[in-house]
Design a protein around this motif. Structure first.
Motif, PDB file in Angstrom:
ATOM      1  N   GLN A   5      35.963 -53.163 102.560  1.00 32.82           N
ATOM      2  CA  GLN A   5      36.183 -51.742 102.871  1.00 32.82           C
ATOM      3  C   GLN A   5      37.426 -51.222 102.159  1.00 32.82           C
ATOM      4  O   GLN A   5      37.410 -50.126 101.596  1.00 32.82           O
ATOM      5  N   ARG A   6      38.506 -52.015 102.161  1.00 32.11           N
ATOM      6  CA  ARG A   6      39.721 -51.604 101.445  1.00 32.11           C
ATOM      7  C   ARG A   6      39.442 -51.462  99.955  1.00 32.11           C
ATOM      8  O   ARG A   6      39.910 -50.531  99.312  1.00 32.11           O
ATOM      9  N   GLY A   7      38.670 -52.391  99.415  1.00 26.76           N
ATOM     10  CA  GLY A   7      38.334 -52.339  97.992  1.00 26.76           C
ATOM     11  C   GLY A   7      37.518 -51.111  97.645  1.00 26.76           C
ATOM     12  O   GLY A   7      37.745 -50.469  96.620  1.00 26.76           O
ATOM     13  N   ARG A   8      36.576 -50.745  98.499  1.00 26.28           N
ATOM     14  CA  ARG A   8      35.776 -49.546  98.250  1.00 26.28           C
ATOM     15  C   ARG A   8      36.642 -48.287  98.319  1.00 26.28           C
ATOM     16  O   ARG A   8      36.484 -47.361  97.520  1.00 26.28           O
ATOM     17  N   ARG A   9      37.585 -48.256  99.264  1.00 25.59           N
ATOM     18  CA  ARG A   9      38.489 -47.103  99.350  1.00 25.59           C
ATOM     19  C   ARG A   9      39.371 -47.020  98.115  1.00 25.59           C
ATOM     20  O   ARG A   9      39.639 -45.933  97.605  1.00 25.59           O
ATOM     21  N   ARG A  10      39.822 -48.186  97.616  1.00 27.62           N
ATOM     22  CA  ARG A  10      40.662 -48.214  96.415  1.00 27.62           C
ATOM     23  C   ARG A  10      39.916 -47.652  95.213  1.00 27.62           C
ATOM     24  O   ARG A  10      40.456 -46.852  94.456  1.00 27.62           O
ATOM     25  N   THR A  11      38.677 -48.063  95.040  1.00 23.36           N
ATOM     26  CA  THR A  11      37.914 -47.639  93.857  1.00 23.36           C
ATOM     27  C   THR A  11      37.392 -46.224  93.975  1.00 23.36           C
ATOM     28  O   THR A  11      37.149 -45.581  92.971  1.00 23.36           O
TER      29      THR A  11
END
Length: 120
Positions: A110-116
């Motif tokens: 989820q953090r990775g999706r928010r980052r991208t």
């Protein structure tokens, strides 16, 4: 003459019509794609030796132990994920049970999706 039929901007909640076929209006351009060099992962026999050493050193799930439970660790996990700058060595590893590893991996994804996606 337009290249394609006008369509709404693909940015969430934007209804501006786009006529150039790009899918985005001038207010919501797509971010430039940047290739990120992947972190070199340890694999093969070296990885298996590291896993065995970790489970000999600390056979219980770190997260379950914090909560007062004694559950065997079955997954080698990176405390700081490689995608967030963590190292693939002993200083950044911990043993987790499958349930705790899945929960942690879901939060990291989820953090990775928010980052991208730029925080949307």
């Amino acid at each position: 003459m337009p290249v394609s039929a006008p369509r709404p901007c693909s940015f969430p909640t934007c209804n501006a019509l786009v006529r150039d076929g790009s899918g985005r209006c001038d207010k919501h351009p797509r971010a430039a794609w940047v290739k990120v060099k992947p972190v070199a992962r340890i694999t093969g026999r070296r990885l298996q030796a590291m896993r065995a050493a970790l489970f000999r050193r600390d056979p219980l799930c770190v997260e379950c132990r914090r909560q007062g439970r004694a559950v065997p660790a079955t997954q080698r996990d990176h405390v700081i994920p490689l995608a967030e700058g963590g190292l693939d060595d002993e200083s950044n590893e911990q043993g987790l049970c499958e349930a705790c590893h899945d929960a942690k991996s879901t939060l990291e994804a989820q953090r990775g999706r928010r980052r991208t996606s730029g925080g949307r």
